[in-house]
Motif scaffolding. Structure first.
Motif, short mmCIF file in Angstrom:
data_model
loop_
_atom_site.label_atom_id
_atom_site.label_comp_id
_atom_site.label_asym_id
_atom_site.label_seq_id
_atom_site.Cartn_x
_atom_site.Cartn_y
_atom_site.Cartn_z
N ARG A 176 2.39 1.74 -3.39
CA ARG A 176 1.36 2.20 -4.34
C ARG A 176 1.15 3.71 -4.20
O ARG A 176 1.00 4.42 -5.20
CB ARG A 176 0.04 1.46 -4.04
N ARG A 177 1.17 4.21 -2.95
CA ARG A 177 1.01 5.66 -2.73
C ARG A 177 2.28 6.43 -3.08
O ARG A 177 2.24 7.66 -3.16
CB ARG A 177 0.64 5.94 -1.27
N GLN A 198 0.84 -1.22 0.00
CA GLN A 198 0.00 0.00 0.00
C GLN A 198 0.86 1.26 0.00
O GLN A 198 0.57 2.23 -0.70
CB GLN A 198 -0.94 0.01 1.21
#
Ligand SMILES: NC(=O)c1ccc[n+]([C@@H]2O[C@H](COP(=O)([O-])OP(=O)(O)OC[C@H]3O[C@@H](n4cnc5c(N)ncnc54)[C@H](OP(=O)(O)O)[C@@H]3O)[C@@H](O)[C@H]2O)c1
Length: 301
Positions: free
Chosen positions: A272-273, A269
């Motif tokens: 991804r950011r 996550q």
């Protein structure tokens, strides 16, 4: 305690009699800071006498009083109890018209002070974006911090003057934004703790203790903060995503998958950011971003 004459128009902030209800970490640090900057901290109340006495002992002319006496005798009262005590405390006291009553909570609405407003006081919020643990250390950390203020005039002007006196910057918060504001603040505070704990979980797999991880990472963290301060979030961002280094990311995924699926979830996550920041810098193109996403979410088995 003699009665004050309140926050009448044009009254200089340093002439106000300040009172504190709640002599904990923040109340003590704030009261000591105001006193050190020449403000008149006149009275403190808390649940326990030792807490009030400790706060008052470092401030000449500051007396220990009951909450009702602080409410009746001071011009501007800081309610510095825990968040869930603010509304009940405010409801239980008689406030004087023309005085100011503020709390220092990030997430609690100013409406928690509704009883003070009904009694004719001016109510607001005064939230320092800083961590208060040891009060003496917090006094040193406060200058340069930002204080978030929610208040109407004339209270707003007085709170801005007090924040400026503490050498703090001011952030104005509109009514109704406190949930979002407090959620955002967590990213500059407790989520840093979470990220370091995640790093320590990984380091533990080859026998490095959490203390050693923190010791090793803190200088790097300071360097990261200095880089962000110098150039901004996206332009200063390091790491394999910002270099378009797909092979390194694939190695991370394989290593973490072998270690712990939960650790891998957060890693994915966060990466991804990270991709949009690298794209914003112009160092990776859309095709590289797609290859990073593919490497991140490819099944490691
Ligand atoms: N700590 C931080 O980093 C920080 C940062 C920004 C904002 N704030 C805000 O600052 C406020 C205070 O937080 P804190 O961390 O300083 O809390 P804290 O250390 O727990 O201190 C709260 C103090 O209030 C006293 N108290 C509790 N209930 C009371 C009551 N009904 N009447 C009078 N006194 C009462 C406590 O009692 P005793 O007298 O028994 O000790 C204690 O001294 C909160 O609104 C918090 O959200 C805290």
């Amino acid at each position: 305690m003699e009665q004050s004459d309140g926050l009448h128009e044009g009254r200089a902030a340093e002439t106000l009699g300040l009172g504190f209800i709640g002599a904990g970490r923040l109340g003590t640090a704030l009261a000591w800071s105001f006193a050190a900057r020449g403000c008149r901290v006149r009275a403190v109340a808390s649940r326990s006498a030792p807490a009030s006495a400790r706060l008052a002992a470092r401030i000449p002319g500051c007396g220990v009083a009951s909450p009702q006496d602080v409410a009746a005798g001071c011009d501007l009262i800081f309610v510095t109890t825990p968040d869930d005590a603010i509304a009940d405390l405010a409801e239980g006291l008689r406030w004087r018209a023309g005085t100011g009553v503020v709390h220092c909570s990030a997430v609690t609405e100013v409406a928690a002070l509704a009883k003070a407003a009904r009694d004719g006081a001016l109510t607001g919020g005064f939230h320092p974006l800083q961590t208060f643990a040891d009060p003496a250390r917090a006094v040193r950390a406060l200058p340069g911090s930002t204080i978030t203020i929610e208040a109407e005039e004339p209270l707003n002007g007085i709170l801005v003057a007090l924040a400026t006196r503490l050498d703090c910057a001011v952030n104005r918060l509109p009514s109704g934004a406190r949930g979002r504001y407090h959620a955002a603040a967590g990213y500059g505070s407790q989520f840093v703790h979470v990220l370091l704990r995640e790093a320590a979980k990984i380091s533990r797999s080859w026998g490095m203790s959490e203390d050693d991880t923190v010791r090793a990472f803190l200088p790097m963290l300071r360097g990261t903060l200095a880089a962000i301060e110098g150039a901004g979030i996206a332009p200063s961002m390091p790491g394999p995503v910002s270099r378009g280094d797909v092979a390194s990311i694939a190695k991370h995924v394989a290593a973490l998958a072998a270690l712990d699926g939960d650790i891998l979830d957060l890693y994915r996550q966060l990466c991804r950011r990270t991709i949009p920041l690298a794209e914003e810098r112009g160092v990776i193109d859309a095709a590289t971003a797609a290859r990073i996403r593919e490497a991140l979410f490819r099944s490691p088995g």
